[in-house]
Design a protein around this motif. Structure first.
Motif, mmCIF file in Angstrom:
data_model
loop_
_atom_site.group_PDB
_atom_site.id
_atom_site.type_symbol
_atom_site.label_atom_id
_atom_site.label_comp_id
_atom_site.label_asym_id
_atom_site.label_seq_id
_atom_site.Cartn_x
_atom_site.Cartn_y
_atom_site.Cartn_z
ATOM 1 N N ASN A 157 -11.717 -6.460 1.279
ATOM 2 C CA ASN A 157 -10.906 -6.620 0.089
ATOM 3 C C ASN A 157 -10.157 -7.925 0.092
ATOM 4 N N ARG B 207 -10.544 -10.609 -2.779
ATOM 5 C CA ARG B 207 -9.395 -10.900 -3.608
ATOM 6 C C ARG B 207 -9.153 -12.400 -3.682
ATOM 7 N N ARG C 26 0.815 -1.223 0.000
ATOM 8 C CA ARG C 26 0.000 0.000 0.000
ATOM 9 C C ARG C 26 0.840 1.261 0.000
ATOM 10 N N MET D 106 -11.642 1.869 7.656
ATOM 11 C CA MET D 106 -10.401 1.539 6.924
ATOM 12 C C MET D 106 -10.048 0.070 7.113
ATOM 13 N N GLN E 6 -12.563 -2.235 5.516
ATOM 14 C CA GLN E 6 -12.466 -2.291 4.051
ATOM 15 C C GLN E 6 -11.361 -3.245 3.614
ATOM 16 N N ILE E 7 -10.256 -3.163 4.313
ATOM 17 C CA ILE E 7 -9.140 -4.052 3.995
ATOM 18 C C ILE E 7 -9.578 -5.507 4.136
ATOM 19 N N PRO F 87 -6.677 -6.442 -8.980
ATOM 20 C CA PRO F 87 -5.284 -6.840 -8.839
ATOM 21 C C PRO F 87 -4.752 -6.441 -7.464
ATOM 22 N N GLU F 88 -3.593 -6.989 -7.112
ATOM 23 C CA GLU F 88 -2.975 -6.597 -5.851
ATOM 24 C C GLU F 88 -2.034 -5.429 -6.074
ATOM 25 N N GLU G 298 -4.792 3.448 -1.130
ATOM 26 C CA GLU G 298 -5.394 2.847 0.063
ATOM 27 C C GLU G 298 -5.664 1.365 -0.145
ATOM 28 N N GLN G 299 -5.893 0.956 -1.376
ATOM 29 C CA GLN G 299 -6.225 -0.451 -1.612
ATOM 30 C C GLN G 299 -5.161 -1.219 -2.367
ATOM 31 N N TYR G 300 -4.384 -0.515 -3.182
ATOM 32 C CA TYR G 300 -3.466 -1.229 -4.062
ATOM 33 C C TYR G 300 -2.041 -0.762 -3.844
#
Lengths: 294, 436, 460
Positions: free
Chosen positions: B8, B12, A72, B1, B4-5, A209-210, A238-240
């Protein structure tokens, strides 16, 4: 700028080993010295790259580069044109496989898994490491089909509802939803340059995707579109995990937490973005960021 | 936060699993597609192999001709009773009769008109002409007995080459049992041989396969191509030069462009109709003449040459033009002194390809009467003649088995010409290729 | 002096004129070549052009008119019993006369009247050629002298020469237009005459084709039906079979060679496939008639099918083979025109090669491929030799590929090869068919070229 300072202080733990060398060597490194200076490695990395060499036929484009990509965070790769930064980026999701005569050696691991291992499947690798290219390259299909392309080929969405959801989420994440929600069935090639590039980003993240690789994503765009994309990159962090190649130092300074400086195939210096730009240790880096060449 | 992780992470995993689950099937598809592509390429190659294989296997034997040795007594009384040695007299003597007598002498046991006729059918009717030529060239032979090799009849030739099956019942084959016996007898006497088929390369067309040659058609092709080349090369180059270097961009030049591109795709037979209606009916040019064929083929190959020449001109960098104009050359001087020489290899390549196309073309020539049966070798561009592809068409229509062989051989020859022309174009391109 | 010798003399004269003009300019300049407006060579060209071109134009015009005027004069001088026959017969007589003159064999024993006419013809021809020689040589010399005299320091010889060259260039570029106009006029005029005797609706919609016209009134079975639908259907059937072979094989091999094949296979297979494109169609026709048709007939026989020995399948199959390289090289062009960034985009998302090809490249290249296929169809429709040699003459209205059908081009060839009478509907029908063929292929070509051009522009 706030975010950068914040994240670099939170996200990066500088290994103590390198610290003392830095101070002493700073003014004594010769311009001919090509050993990497700075903190190449991080704790808990997402990807580790060790001793990477890339050859095009007999010519060596990347020479023994080692670095880590942390979770991240945005890693920027800068350097004069022809320094091999794009080539290096393309190693990370094996896009170099598509080029005849290109050979990659070294050790590249994603979450501890060797991505050049013969048993590793390049198709699923690329679904985990997405890529956005220099020139916006939407497919000559509708906006919807552009975003749905990845999930469709990978079989991620099994029905129409799932697919719609993925398309909406991806376009929203890419900040494009409000602009295109009324014309999803129109060709993606009809959008403006900046919109096309955000469509390509949406297309990349639709596969979930990561890591997202970006190869000079703003070089073909005007300043306003560039600002939007940069904003977007900051949000996506924040996500990738993001690795971005750019020829613009300002852009690197604005969006990244860590910066790597490449020079003629060598990784010259890597470290905190603010440190690289305010206090470069290698004279070549200094030359570049002070605009002596580039 | 944090939440959400978490989400995800879960998502994923599942999408990764979905990707993994589909992989096997996707790779199977990939392999199928790849194999399909390979199969397509192989099909293409197989077709070529079949085509060439069928032509060569049918045609290679045409380069040999079975010959029979005759022993002919050239009696003074039969040929030139008054010992005048006058060519007029020599040319009208009954050489056919001499050949027949020689055959009768070889097989004295043959009696009866029908059997005799079968015997005479063993050798080609060209034997008499061969004998005539021999005597005319050397009248001193009269009075002596000469041994000469004459071509066997086409059926005998086919039998010797194995295209006629001896084991079939007599009624189903063209060579009768009696003829087989005579042939075996001749073979045992060493009077049958297989020699290089010079007639095929030197003669014009004939109704008798063993006397038919490709030379007449080859000369016709040569004359036709000569006319085509002399017209289409200068005109094509001039048109390309004008369109590329001088023409203003307007509707008129647009129209010319559209016309050229369209003419390149108009069926060739339509050009034949044009030739028939305009050159033959309107201008009254002679039918079957290479000059008309050349005109029609010129119109047909012009688009090819113009398009190739324009591409060649386009590839000359503008800097050369600017340099010439900068030195005070007129546009015409710039084109003829600088641009044209640089573009010439490309233009020549295009022209050779156009000529190869013209050499293989037959449909429009059928329309203008170049399909006639012509025995004489044409001597000028206005003599009636035919061309190689049309000769192939004519022979392909003939029922005799020996013509199949000769058609295939003519095709091999034609393909040989075409391959060498294309090879020349490739060499030219390789040799003068310039990268700017 | 024969026209050929005359033209050679003229060329020699022009060459001499070139030398004269060049020398003259040097003399005029008194050695100071800088004072001349143009280089001496241009004065040479200038004189040569004045010497050669007017004379050459007269030479062409003379010979063109000669072939019309002399026969008319000869006919006018014929005894009335020979003159008062049908126009057809008269043409035959004139042909006989011409043949006598050129020394070719004539159809029958020579009629003394015709022999006289031939002598007359020869006489006129001699006079004409003599006069031609005088006129041409006078013009050439006069032109050269005039040009030679006009050479002054200020004479703009280069501009004059370049102007003449430019006229030649412009004229050459318009030949394409004249060709098209010529095609249209020649097929249109004869078609009009045809439609005078056979209504156009009967021709386009009629289901029965048997172009044999009755020679005698009472002849049986030769009513002369000119319904072209069976020909159109046959053409379409064979073209369809050809496309069925050529499009998949051509497209797939283009894809394989450009996306999958290694450099070695590509370097070998591509030129070999292009050989197919260079093989004359008459060779394909021979292959179809000699090898493929019997093979299909025999294999059909083994399966218990009744296959005609001139089946549409054989002709279509071989035509398809002929068109494979055409489709494949056009597809190769358009596939290569798809930018690499599209492929990268797709591979970057984790697509396999075939997914990229099927879902990105082919859709992107589709307009170009469609244009190429249209051109291929136009080619199949206009292809002549294969069908002449391998398809039949029987105008069956059928969709069965195992039966014999006939095509537009076969009928054109059949109707026009051999003796023609230019006022019988049978001959004129060929031109009407030619008109149909031209219009169809023209429309297909224009659409295809437009589509391909638009496609190219998209990626340029």
């Amino acid at each position: 700028m706030d975010t950068i300072i914040e994240s670099s202080s939170v996200g990066l733990i500088k290994p103590g080993v390198i610290e003392p060398i830095k101070v002493e060597v700073q003014n004594t490194i010769s311009r001919d010295d090509r050993t990497t200076v700075g903190e190449a490695f991080v704790d808990d990395p997402r990807m580790t790259l060790r001793n990477v060499n890339v050859f095009y036929g007999a010519e060596q484009a990347i020479m023994d580069v080692s670095l880590d990509i942390g979770k991240r965070q945005v890693v920027a790769m800068i350097g004069p044109s022809g320094c091999g930064k794009s080539t290096f980026l393309r190693c990370i999701n094996r896009m170099n496989d598509t080029i005849d005569g290109c050979r990659v050696t070294g050790d590249i691991k994603l979450d501890g898994e060797d991505i050049y291992h013969p048993d590793l499947d390049v198709v699923s690798l690329r679904s985990r490491i997405g890529m956005v290219f220099q020139k916006p390259n939407p497919f000559p299909k509708s906006i919807y089909d552009n975003v749905a392309y990845g999930p469709r080929i990978h079989g991620i969405a099994t029905n129409k509802t799932d697919m719609d959801e993925i398309v909406v989420t991806s376009l929203t994440k890419a900040g494009l939803w409000n602009e295109v929600k009324d014309r999803l069935d129109q060709p993606g090639t009809g959008l403006s340059g900046g919109q096309q590039q955000r469509l390509c980003i949406a297309r990349a993240i639709a596969v979930n995707p990561e890591i997202v690789l970006m190869d000079e994503p703003c070089s073909a765009l005007d300043p306003i579109a560039t600002a939007k994309i940069e904003e977007l990159i900051d949000e996506l962090r924040e996500q990738y995990t993001i690795a971005i190649v750019t020829h613009s130092m300002q852009q690197a300074a604005r969006v990244s937490q860590r910066t790597a400086y490449f020079h003629l195939g060598d990784l010259i210096e890597i470290g905190d973005t603010d440190q690289i730009f305010t206090n470069p240790r290698h004279p070549l880096t200094e030359d570049y960021i002070t605009g002596r060449f580039g | 936060m944090n939440n959400q992780i978490q989400n995800n992470g879960v998502e994923r995993l599942t999408s990764m699993e979905k990707v993994q689950a589909g992989l096997a099937q996707r790779y199977a598809k990939e392999r199928r597609f790849r194999r399909l592509g390979l199969a397509a390429v192989m099909t293409g190659l197989l077709f070529i192999a079949l085509l060439l294989g069928s032509i060569v296997s049918n045609g290679y034997s045409a380069f040999w001709q079975t010959e029979v040795q005759l022993e002919v007594q050239l009696e003074q009384a039969d040929i030139d009773p008054e010992v005048s040695r006058d060519p007029e007299v020599l040319s009208v003597a009954d050489y056919g009769g001499l050949v027949k007598r020689s055959l009768r002498n070889t097989f004295p046991e043959v009696k009866g008109r029908r059997d005799k006729r079968k015997l005479y059918e063993m050798v080609s009717s060209g034997a008499a002409f061969q004998l005539q030529d021999m005597v005319m060239a050397n009248p001193d032979l009269i009075g002596s007995t000469v041994k000469l090799w004459v071509p066997a009849d086409d059926d005998i030739d086919m039998l010797v080459k194995g295209h006629i099956d001896r084991s079939k019942p007599e009624s189903e084959r063209r060579v009768k049992d009696q003829q087989l016996e005579w042939l075996d007898e001749l073979t045992s006497q060493g009077r049958i041989r297989s020699a290089f088929n010079t007639i095929f390369f030197t003669a014009g067309d004939s109704r008798e396969p063993e006397l038919a040659g490709i030379w007449g058609a080859a000369v016709g092709s040569m004359f036709t191509l000569l006319v085509t080349l002399c017209l289409s090369f200068p005109i094509g180059v001039a048109a390309a030069v004008y369109l590329e270097e001088f023409a203003p961009v307007n509707r008129w030049t647009d129209l010319i462009e559209v016309n050229i591109n369209n003419l390149a795709a108009v069926p060739s037979i339509v050009f034949g109709l044009l030739g028939l209606a305009v050159f033959i009916n309107f201008f009254g040019l002679p039918r079957s003449a290479p000059v008309v064929g050349g005109l029609v083929l010129t119109l047909m190959t012009l688009p090819t040459i113009i398009i190739a020449s324009r591409a060649a001109l386009k590839s000359v960098p503008p800097s050369i033009r600017e340099a010439a104009l900068g030195l005070g050359a007129s546009r015409m001087q710039m084109v003829f002194h600088h641009v044209l020489p640089l573009a010439m290899p490309g233009m020549l390549t295009g022209t050779i390809i156009g000529m190869a196309q013209a050499l293989g073309e037959s449909a429009p020539l059928l329309m203008i009467g170049m399909v006639a049966f012509i025995v004489d070798i044409p001597g000028s561009i206005t003599d009636p003649s035919t061309v190689m592809p049309v000769q192939i068409y004519l022979w392909a229509d003939s029922p005799e088995r020996a013509f199949v062989e000769r058609t295939s051989a003519a095709i091999m020859l034609l393909l040989g010409f075409l391959v060498s022309m294309n090879a020349l174009a490739v060499i030219l391109r390789k040799k003068f290729e310039r990268r700017w | 002096m024969s026209p050929t010798t005359l033209i050679l003399t003229l060329a020699a004269l022009s060459l001499f004129g070139f030398w004269l003009g060049r020398q003259r300019s040097i003399v005029v300049a008194r050695g100071k070549l800088k004072d001349l407006h143009s280089l001496p060579v241009y004065y040479g060209y200038y004189t040569a052009l004045w010497c050669g071109i007017p004379a050459f134009l007269i030479w062409c015009l003379w010979l063109a008119l000669e072939t019309v005027i002399i026969p008319d004069l000869v006919v006018a001088a014929l005894p009335s019993k020979l003159r008062d026959v049908s126009p057809d017969h008269l043409t035959l007589i004139v042909n006989d006369i011409k043949n006598l003159v050129t020394g070719n064999i004539v159809s029958s024993n020579v009629d003394p009247a015709i022999q006289v006419a031939a002598d007359h013809y020869q006489h006129l021809l001699n006079i004409s050629h003599m006069a031609l020689a005088v006129v041409v040589l006078t013009l050439a010399i006069a032109g050269a002298v005039l040009a030679w005299k006009s050479i002054k320091l200020t004479r703009r010889a280069r501009n004059a020469v370049e102007g003449t060259v430019k006229v030649f260039l412009v004229a050459s570029s318009t030949i394409a237009i004249f060709t098209t106009v010529g095609i249209v006029l020649s097929v249109l005029f004869e078609s009009m005459r045809f439609f005078d005797s056979v209504p156009i609706t009967n021709f386009i919609f009629g289901l029965d084709w048997s172009p044999q016209m009755a020679i005698r009134e009472d002849q049986v079975g030769s009513s002369g039906a000119f319904g072209a639908v069976p020909l159109f259907a046959g053409t379409l059937l064979i073209s369809f079979i050809a496309m069925l072979v050529a499009v998949p094989v051509g497209l797939m091999s283009a894809i394989y060679l450009s996306e999958y094949a290694g450099p070695k296979l590509r370097a070998m297979a591509k030129p070999i496939l292009e050989i197919l494109a260079g093989i004359p169609t008459v060779v394909y026709g021979f292959f179809a008639a000699l090898t493929v048709a019997p093979f299909i007939r025999n294999s059909g026989g083994l399966l218990g099918l009744d296959v005609s020995s001139e089946s549409a399948l054989a002709a279509g199959l071989v035509m398809g083979i002929m068109i494979i390289p055409f489709v494949s090289s056009l597809s190769d062009d358009v596939i290569n025109a798809v930018p690499q960034s599209m492929r990268d985009g797709s591979y970057g998302l984790g697509a396999t090669k075939s997914e990229t090809i099927r879902l990105v490249i082919i859709p992107a290249a589709l307009p170009g491929i469609v244009g190429g296929v249209l051109l291929a169809i136009s080619r199949a429709i206009g292809e002549t030799m294969i069908v002449v040699m391998a398809a039949g003459l029987s105008a069956n209205l059928t969709a069965n590929p195992l039966q014999a059908v006939t095509t537009v081009t076969v009928q054109i060839v059949t109707l026009l090869v051999g003796d023609q009478e230019f006022d019988s509907p049978k001959t004129l029908a060929a031109f009407a068919l030619g008109l149909m063929l031209f219009i169809t292929t023209l429309v297909l070509n224009v659409i295809a070229l437009h589509v391909v051009r638009k496609y190219r522009e998209q990626y340029e």
